[in-house]
Write an enzyme that holds these catalytic residues in place. Structure first.
Site, mmCIF file in Angstrom:
data_model
loop_
_atom_site.group_PDB
_atom_site.id
_atom_site.type_symbol
_atom_site.label_atom_id
_atom_site.label_comp_id
_atom_site.label_asym_id
_atom_site.label_seq_id
_atom_site.Cartn_x
_atom_site.Cartn_y
_atom_site.Cartn_z
ATOM 1 N N LYS A 42 0.797 -1.218 0.000
ATOM 2 C CA LYS A 42 0.000 0.000 0.000
ATOM 3 C C LYS A 42 0.840 1.283 0.000
ATOM 4 O O LYS A 42 0.502 2.269 0.650
ATOM 5 C CB LYS A 42 -0.982 0.015 1.188
ATOM 6 C CG LYS A 42 -1.778 -1.268 1.380
ATOM 7 C CD LYS A 42 -2.366 -1.801 0.087
ATOM 8 C CE LYS A 42 -3.420 -0.891 -0.519
ATOM 9 N NZ LYS A 42 -3.944 -1.435 -1.808
ATOM 10 N N GLY A 57 1.872 2.403 -3.162
ATOM 11 C CA GLY A 57 1.885 2.745 -4.578
ATOM 12 C C GLY A 57 2.896 1.926 -5.354
ATOM 13 O O GLY A 57 3.239 2.256 -6.485
ATOM 14 N N LYS A 82 -0.077 -11.222 -15.655
ATOM 15 C CA LYS A 82 0.440 -10.230 -14.714
ATOM 16 C C LYS A 82 1.933 -10.003 -14.900
ATOM 17 O O LYS A 82 2.425 -8.888 -14.761
ATOM 18 C CB LYS A 82 0.158 -10.666 -13.278
ATOM 19 C CG LYS A 82 -1.315 -10.596 -12.890
ATOM 20 C CD LYS A 82 -1.502 -10.913 -11.420
ATOM 21 C CE LYS A 82 -2.979 -10.766 -11.031
ATOM 22 N NZ LYS A 82 -3.189 -11.061 -9.590
ATOM 23 N N HIS A 105 5.544 -10.179 -0.883
ATOM 24 C CA HIS A 105 6.009 -8.937 -0.254
ATOM 25 C C HIS A 105 7.201 -9.202 0.671
ATOM 26 O O HIS A 105 7.171 -8.871 1.868
ATOM 27 C CB HIS A 105 4.876 -8.265 0.523
ATOM 28 C CG HIS A 105 3.848 -7.617 -0.353
ATOM 29 N ND1 HIS A 105 4.089 -6.444 -1.035
ATOM 30 C CD2 HIS A 105 2.579 -7.994 -0.671
ATOM 31 C CE1 HIS A 105 3.003 -6.120 -1.735
ATOM 32 N NE2 HIS A 105 2.081 -7.046 -1.546
ATOM 33 N N SER A 148 -5.007 2.791 4.072
ATOM 34 C CA SER A 148 -5.139 2.049 2.826
ATOM 35 C C SER A 148 -5.024 0.552 3.072
ATOM 36 O O SER A 148 -5.757 -0.252 2.470
ATOM 37 C CB SER A 148 -4.062 2.504 1.835
ATOM 38 O OG SER A 148 -4.186 1.828 0.608
ATOM 39 N N ARG A 173 -8.330 5.483 -2.026
ATOM 40 C CA ARG A 173 -9.293 4.944 -1.067
ATOM 41 C C ARG A 173 -8.998 5.457 0.331
ATOM 42 O O ARG A 173 -9.901 5.679 1.131
ATOM 43 C CB ARG A 173 -9.252 3.412 -1.094
ATOM 44 C CG ARG A 173 -9.855 2.801 -2.355
ATOM 45 C CD ARG A 173 -10.014 1.302 -2.196
ATOM 46 N NE ARG A 173 -10.641 0.709 -3.375
ATOM 47 C CZ ARG A 173 -9.975 0.183 -4.381
ATOM 48 N NH1 ARG A 173 -8.652 0.193 -4.365
ATOM 49 N NH2 ARG A 173 -10.614 -0.344 -5.398
#
Length: 429
Positions: free
Chosen positions: A91, A93, A118, A145, A226, A356
């Site tokens: 989160k 970007g 993807k 991640h 976010s 958001r």
């Protein structure tokens, strides 16, 4: 009447010629004249980098960084064995930036991105090897991640496994960067440092493979909100390995905030109340060397000491990375990446002010609670923002100095040519 109009026209022509002669004397050469004309135009006053993210007109640094901390120009060899490693923090970007890396860079051999897939294939020119280690090029090869601790231990072995035995580099050969003195420094997987003097003279000791770590950071409150909204919609990141010192944490070391399949529908209050929530200070945890504090074993050292070690480690790793950007400064992030790697993007980055997280309305008390839960991230972000803006300011100054130097050289050449022509004219007459 006609004679009078001719006189007025002649006077205007003479005035124009006089102005041209004066301008030629004060600033010879067409380049200088064009610069003067551009300075008068309205568009010249607008700085696209400043207007894009509303940076204050006068940036006052808070931290003292050396020239080598500010100068970031790496000798990235895409045709050789150099590798960009993107540390993707949730989160921040990072998904948008990751797509820029595979779809928006001008390359001799662009990444091949097929519709409906993807991942993209980012091969070096003439080779079947990748120059980019990221979610959109190699997938989550080191776990979902993966943090700094995981990547720096995993990436070399992944690269080793995909190379021929004779081409495999040492696992601890990593990085090189050009310093302000023009020296090349080599470093380990965690960053940059100078090798011992005897190694500098040993040709065989120079790394054959260079890993350039990059990442994106975000304002901690916005990032936290976010992540809550993302978790509220069903995200779990249960596939994350959190490997440290060769193993993943036990359930006692890292309890889960939820017992079901996911935590969808949880309120912000529930999200904040979980003491094991990895969203708290996530950016510091993902950028620090967790092995320094015993990984996820909280009994190794007191909490205050642990926090200090983690924050100091995150700051140092961030400072030594080849590049990092900030979500709140898209155009400056683009500019610094291009200057660091000497790679240009096809289309400019867009600053999204509506996300958001920005649509979530919280009161002052809730914001203070989020800041308290992310107090390490708050301090890291202040440090990162200061370093980021100082680097941008420094690189812009260097760019302006270089442009001014080139203009001065061109004016010298033009004056020499004009003097030579005058001398020829005098000799012929």
């Amino acid at each position: 009447m006609e004679d009078r109009s001719h006189k007025v026209l002649l006077a205007l022509v003479m005035l124009f010629l006089f102005a041209v002669i004066v301008l030629q004397y004060v600033c010879p050469g067409t380049e200088c004249q064009l610069l003067r004309l551009r300075a008068l135009s309205p568009s010249a006053a607008a700085d696209p980098y400043r207007a894009e993210d509303e940076t204050p007109a006068r940036f006052v640094p808070r931290f003292n960084f050396s020239t080598d901390d500010l100068l970031r120009r790496v000798d990235f060899n895409i045709k050789g064995d150099d590798l960009i490693v993107f540390l993707h923090i949730q989160k921040t970007g990072g998904t948008t930036f990751g797509r820029h890396l595979v779809r928006n860079i001008q390359l001799e051999q662009p990444c091949e991105c097929r519709a409906g897939q993807k991942k993209c294939t980012c091969h070096r020119p003439g080779k079947r090897e990748t120059w980019l280690f990221s979610r959109f090029s190699t997938g989550w090869s080191c776990g979902l991640h993966a943090d700094w601790t995981e990547l720096t231990n995993c990436v070399p072995s992944v690269v080793d496994s995909k190379k021929e035995v004779r081409l495999r580099p040492s696992r601890y050969q990593c990085c090189k960067i050009l310093t302000s003195q023009g020296k090349t420094e080599f470093g380990g997987p965690y960053g940059f440092f100078s090798l011992p003097r005897k190694v500098h003279h040993a040709e065989t000791a120079k790394p054959s493979l260079n890993f350039y770590y990059i990442t994106i950071l975000r304002d901690p409150v916005s990032r936290y909100l976010s992540e809550w909204r993302h978790v509220q919609r069903g995200a779990t990141w249960k596939a994350s390995l959190h490997v440290c010192d060769g193993r993943s944490p036990t359930t006692e070391e890292l309890p889960s905030c939820y017992t079901g399949d996911d935590w969808s529908g949880c309120s912000l209050q529930e999200f904040m109340d979980c003491p094991y929530n990895l969203a708290n200070n996530r950016q510091v945890r993902m950028l620090s060397d967790l092995s320094l504090v015993g990984c996820y074993n909280l009994s190794v050292m007191p909490e205050e000491q642990r926090n200090k070690v983690l924050l100091d480690s995150a700051k140092e790793n961030l400072k030594r990375m080849a590049f990092f950007g900030l979500t709140e400064f898209q155009r400056k992030t683009q500019y610094l990446f291009e200057k660091t790697f000497n790679m240009n993007f096809i289309s400019p980055f867009t600053q999204y002010n509506s996300t958001r997280a920005s649509s979530v309305e919280i009161d002052k008390q809730t914001q203070q609670r989020i800041e308290a839960l992310n107090f390490l991230d708050m301090e890291l972000y202040d440090y990162a923002k200061d370093l980021f803006l100082q680097r941008y300011q420094y690189m812009r100054q260097k760019e302006h100095q270089e442009a001014r130097r080139k203009r001065q050289e061109q004016r010298k050449i033009l004056r020499a040519k004009q003097a030579h022509l005058r001398e020829q004219g005098e000799n012929s007459s």
